[in-house]
Design a protein around this motif. Sequence first.
Motif, short mmCIF file in Angstrom:
data_model
loop_
_atom_site.label_atom_id
_atom_site.label_comp_id
_atom_site.label_asym_id
_atom_site.label_seq_id
_atom_site.Cartn_x
_atom_site.Cartn_y
_atom_site.Cartn_z
N ASP A 57 -4.69 -34.37 33.07
CA ASP A 57 -4.14 -34.94 34.30
C ASP A 57 -5.02 -34.62 35.51
N LYS A 58 -5.55 -33.40 35.56
CA LYS A 58 -6.41 -33.02 36.67
C LYS A 58 -7.72 -33.81 36.65
N LEU A 59 -8.26 -34.02 35.46
CA LEU A 59 -9.49 -34.79 35.33
C LEU A 59 -9.29 -36.22 35.82
N VAL A 60 -8.22 -36.85 35.39
CA VAL A 60 -7.94 -38.23 35.80
C VAL A 60 -7.73 -38.31 37.31
N ALA A 61 -7.05 -37.31 37.89
CA ALA A 61 -6.85 -37.29 39.33
C ALA A 61 -8.18 -37.23 40.08
N CYS A 62 -9.13 -36.47 39.54
CA CYS A 62 -10.47 -36.40 40.16
C CYS A 62 -11.18 -37.74 40.03
N TRP A 63 -11.07 -38.37 38.86
CA TRP A 63 -11.70 -39.68 38.68
C TRP A 63 -11.16 -40.68 39.71
N ILE A 64 -9.83 -40.62 39.93
CA ILE A 64 -9.23 -41.53 40.90
C ILE A 64 -9.74 -41.23 42.30
N GLY A 65 -9.75 -39.94 42.67
CA GLY A 65 -10.22 -39.56 43.99
C GLY A 65 -11.69 -39.89 44.20
N GLY A 107 -13.15 -42.41 42.93
CA GLY A 107 -13.34 -43.86 42.94
C GLY A 107 -14.05 -44.38 41.70
N LEU A 108 -13.97 -43.64 40.59
CA LEU A 108 -14.66 -44.06 39.37
C LEU A 108 -13.91 -45.16 38.62
N LEU A 109 -12.60 -45.25 38.83
CA LEU A 109 -11.79 -46.22 38.10
C LEU A 109 -11.66 -47.52 38.88
N ASP A 110 -11.11 -48.52 38.22
CA ASP A 110 -10.89 -49.80 38.86
C ASP A 110 -9.89 -49.66 40.01
N GLU A 111 -9.91 -50.61 40.91
CA GLU A 111 -8.88 -50.67 41.93
C GLU A 111 -7.57 -51.11 41.29
N ARG A 153 -3.70 -44.15 36.48
CA ARG A 153 -3.60 -43.02 35.55
C ARG A 153 -3.67 -43.49 34.11
N ASN A 154 -2.99 -44.58 33.81
CA ASN A 154 -3.03 -45.10 32.45
C ASN A 154 -4.45 -45.46 32.04
N GLN A 155 -5.20 -46.05 32.97
CA GLN A 155 -6.58 -46.38 32.66
C GLN A 155 -7.39 -45.11 32.40
N VAL A 198 -0.05 -38.58 46.13
CA VAL A 198 0.37 -37.47 45.26
C VAL A 198 0.52 -36.22 46.10
N LEU A 199 1.68 -35.58 46.01
CA LEU A 199 1.92 -34.30 46.68
C LEU A 199 2.54 -33.35 45.67
N LYS A 200 1.82 -32.27 45.37
CA LYS A 200 2.29 -31.31 44.37
C LYS A 200 2.67 -30.01 45.07
N MET A 201 3.94 -29.60 44.91
CA MET A 201 4.45 -28.43 45.63
C MET A 201 5.23 -27.46 44.74
N VAL A 202 5.14 -27.58 43.44
CA VAL A 202 5.81 -26.62 42.56
C VAL A 202 5.23 -25.23 42.81
N GLY A 203 6.11 -24.25 43.03
CA GLY A 203 5.66 -22.88 43.25
C GLY A 203 5.09 -22.63 44.63
N CYS A 204 5.25 -23.59 45.53
CA CYS A 204 4.73 -23.43 46.89
C CYS A 204 5.68 -22.54 47.68
#
Length: 886
Positions: free
Chosen positions: A424-432, A434-438, A446-448, A633-639
Amino acid sequence: MGNIFSIELSLDTIITCCWNCATGQASYICNLENNLHTLKNEVEELKAIRSDLMSKVRIAEDEQQLKRLDQVDLWLSRAETLINDADQLIVQSPQHVEKLCMGGCCSSHPRSTHKFGKQIARILQEVKDQKQKRDFSDVASKPPLPSATERPSEPTVGLELNFNKVWSCLQKEQVGIIGIYGLGGVGKTTLLNQINNKFHDTTHDYHVIWAVASQDRPIERVQDQIAKRIGLSNEGWKSIEEKAEDIFQVLCKKKFALLLDDLWERFDLTRAGVTLPTQENGSKVIFTTRSRDVCCQMQPNMDIRVECLPPEKALKLFEEKVGSETLQMHPDIRKLAKAVAEECAGLPLALITIGRAMASKKSPQEWEYAIEVLRQSTASVLPGVGKEMYPKLKFSYDCLPDEMFRSCFLYCSLYPEDYYIKKDKLVACWIGEGLLDEHTNLSSARNQGHFIIGSLIDACLLEKRPNNDFLKMHDVIRDMALWIAGESENERFFVKSGVRLKEQPKAKKWEEVTRMSLMDNQIENLTEILECPNLQTLFLGRNDLKVIMNDFFISLPMLRVLDLSDNRHLEELPVGIAKLVSLEHLDLSFTRIRKLPVELKTLAKLKYLNLEWTRDLELIPQQLISRFSKLQVLKMVGCGCGCLLVLEEMEHLKYLNVLTLSFRSASELEKASRFNKFFSCAIEHVCLEYFRDSRSLNIMALAKLQHLCTLKVSRCMDLEKVKIERNIIEGAGCFHSLRSVILVKCNHLRDVSWVTFAPHLEGLVILECKGLEEIISEEKLGEVAELKGNSNLFSKLGMLYLFQLPKLKTIYHHALPFPQLEKIIILGCPMLKKLPLNSNSAKGQRLVIEGDKGWWKDVGWEDESTKIAFLPTFKPRIYYEILDIN
């Protein structure tokens, strides 16, 4: 006459009894009832003593990893025998007591009663004697280190000759150091594994030590591995010299065999503290390296080059990986397969990688194209790594569908060697990045990303791990990827990850770098401006960062992905981070930052913000979160900063799609459920922790979350019951997406029956819930048996981990099929004596059950066929697996 005869018989009996009394034989009969009563009490006390002692032994073995003393084992064995013998006599006693007469001093069958009474007296005395021997100052001690530890190894092709050479050399007194060299991927490590396992399987007087010295890894890594293997603590060491002295003091007194894998430069054995092998001490050092120069510098008594496989063995290995089905699809494919195998030049890693890639190619045209590509490869390779290897291995890369797949693959080389990459972290980096399609929505992107990961695994360019959430890149494949990136005109990588850097590195051409990884090092301060005008990705995670200068980010106008995660000493962000005007992905998880600077409001393009497990975060400035207008995306578990403070601001973020949240009270959860974003977002992970205000929890709101994947309930000390309302059970989609449930230290929970209402649950982890008695209560399940959702109980469960549950007696009262179950780990659950398995549960399974050997011996089975089916699935285990439960 008849009456007179009867009186004569009675007199005979009386005379016999009197004779027995007169001869002193009656004591065993007269004392029989008293001895029986005493024996019962003494046996109960012996059982209690045995139980207490076994508890101490189990703690010592399971938690402290000690080995029970032989005298303790002997005492327990003797006590077990006495208890069994006594129990048998007690069971037989009623028939002998019935024969007593005359107030218990005589018997109608004096001989058998006397014999039985004598047995009772004897066993009574032995039980008393055994109780007197119960005092042990210690019950266990540290076990001796095994001479060799077996390593996992697959069947190999073509290494037999090399193995015999090495093993033969080891028998020669004059050979102390053996060097094994050859191309990367040629089978050197596999050969060393076989040598290690030969030591493991044979009788010898060597202490075998395995250590890895990978590229760019300092001497300390090998020292740490040696120290661990010989039982040295590494606490208090400050320098290489101190470690070396302690290691030397141990090794100079041992006859050892050091197996040293993957040398990239000369390794100074003396500086590491390793005693040099001589004929007098009989020790051995066997090392592997990709470089013949390194092999010569190590001055071995014998060096062995591992050659590539000869054609016939290479073809055999290649065909094994392609598979007979593909080879038989067309008459020409077997001939073409021989040509492809020849292009691999006998390199095992290339044969395996390309063989697997070709397993799905069913037409001759695909095979002809493969031959053409392999023959036309003319790219140069890095010196010393092997001009024959990378062009061959690059075939799998060249066959990827397009540049997007190739860029995503190269991106994985930013992570350190042997690093477990979270998907999941890897895919999030790919999205950030801009490696994936629009995409019109985040879910589609994420599915892509996961589709691309699957394709890279199928191409054997990535390896999936047993835990399906992670993947790994083979170190040789990683080297190839970095080589490709170095040759590329579009990609300029600067990768120094996992090499123990202590300071910010320098480079000559920063302006060309597009992606940089400095993760997994020991850098404390970033005090020089990073002038990389084209840099798009910067990995700084897993360092010791304390200070980042304000102007560090000033010359990074194109930066899109910034990872600062796992910097456990980082307490403050520089205000200069506001200069990152192109930033879309910011990961601050597992840092100790205390507040977010208000200057972050300038990050107008930010789409991903990870604040998970920032326990010390106390302040998020008002209106800051709402300024991130493009946040998805906002991740706050354990914040540390409660989610309620920002939920109101989240209402204004129209693109916010994914949330992860923590709640510290039932009232906080109830308040959060009033916000629209609580249900409109894809809340994927919720953590309920440190609840102190509720004994009962109604998680109706959570059951309605359509995208909730992970639910963790941690340290809710007062929580006794989790309630599910009937109306949501009857409704569609109750916990429909929930895949993982983790329960930690909820000591008053007696069962977790509510998890049965998660129809797609894949993982269940329960840790240190001291009051838990059963996983699924049959009584509670029966209350809602007429409702939907329970017909396929645990039908998707893949892993079940149960740790330190002292009162757990039952998982479920009936056997279940468990069609997807792959692993069960049970540790510290002494009262769990039966698993919900039968012979049907074993059908088509590759189940592995891990746990304590002592516990496994006491497991009861439904029938003999079930026992036979599952006994081979067990693997002993005395430690906790490293779990990603955060």
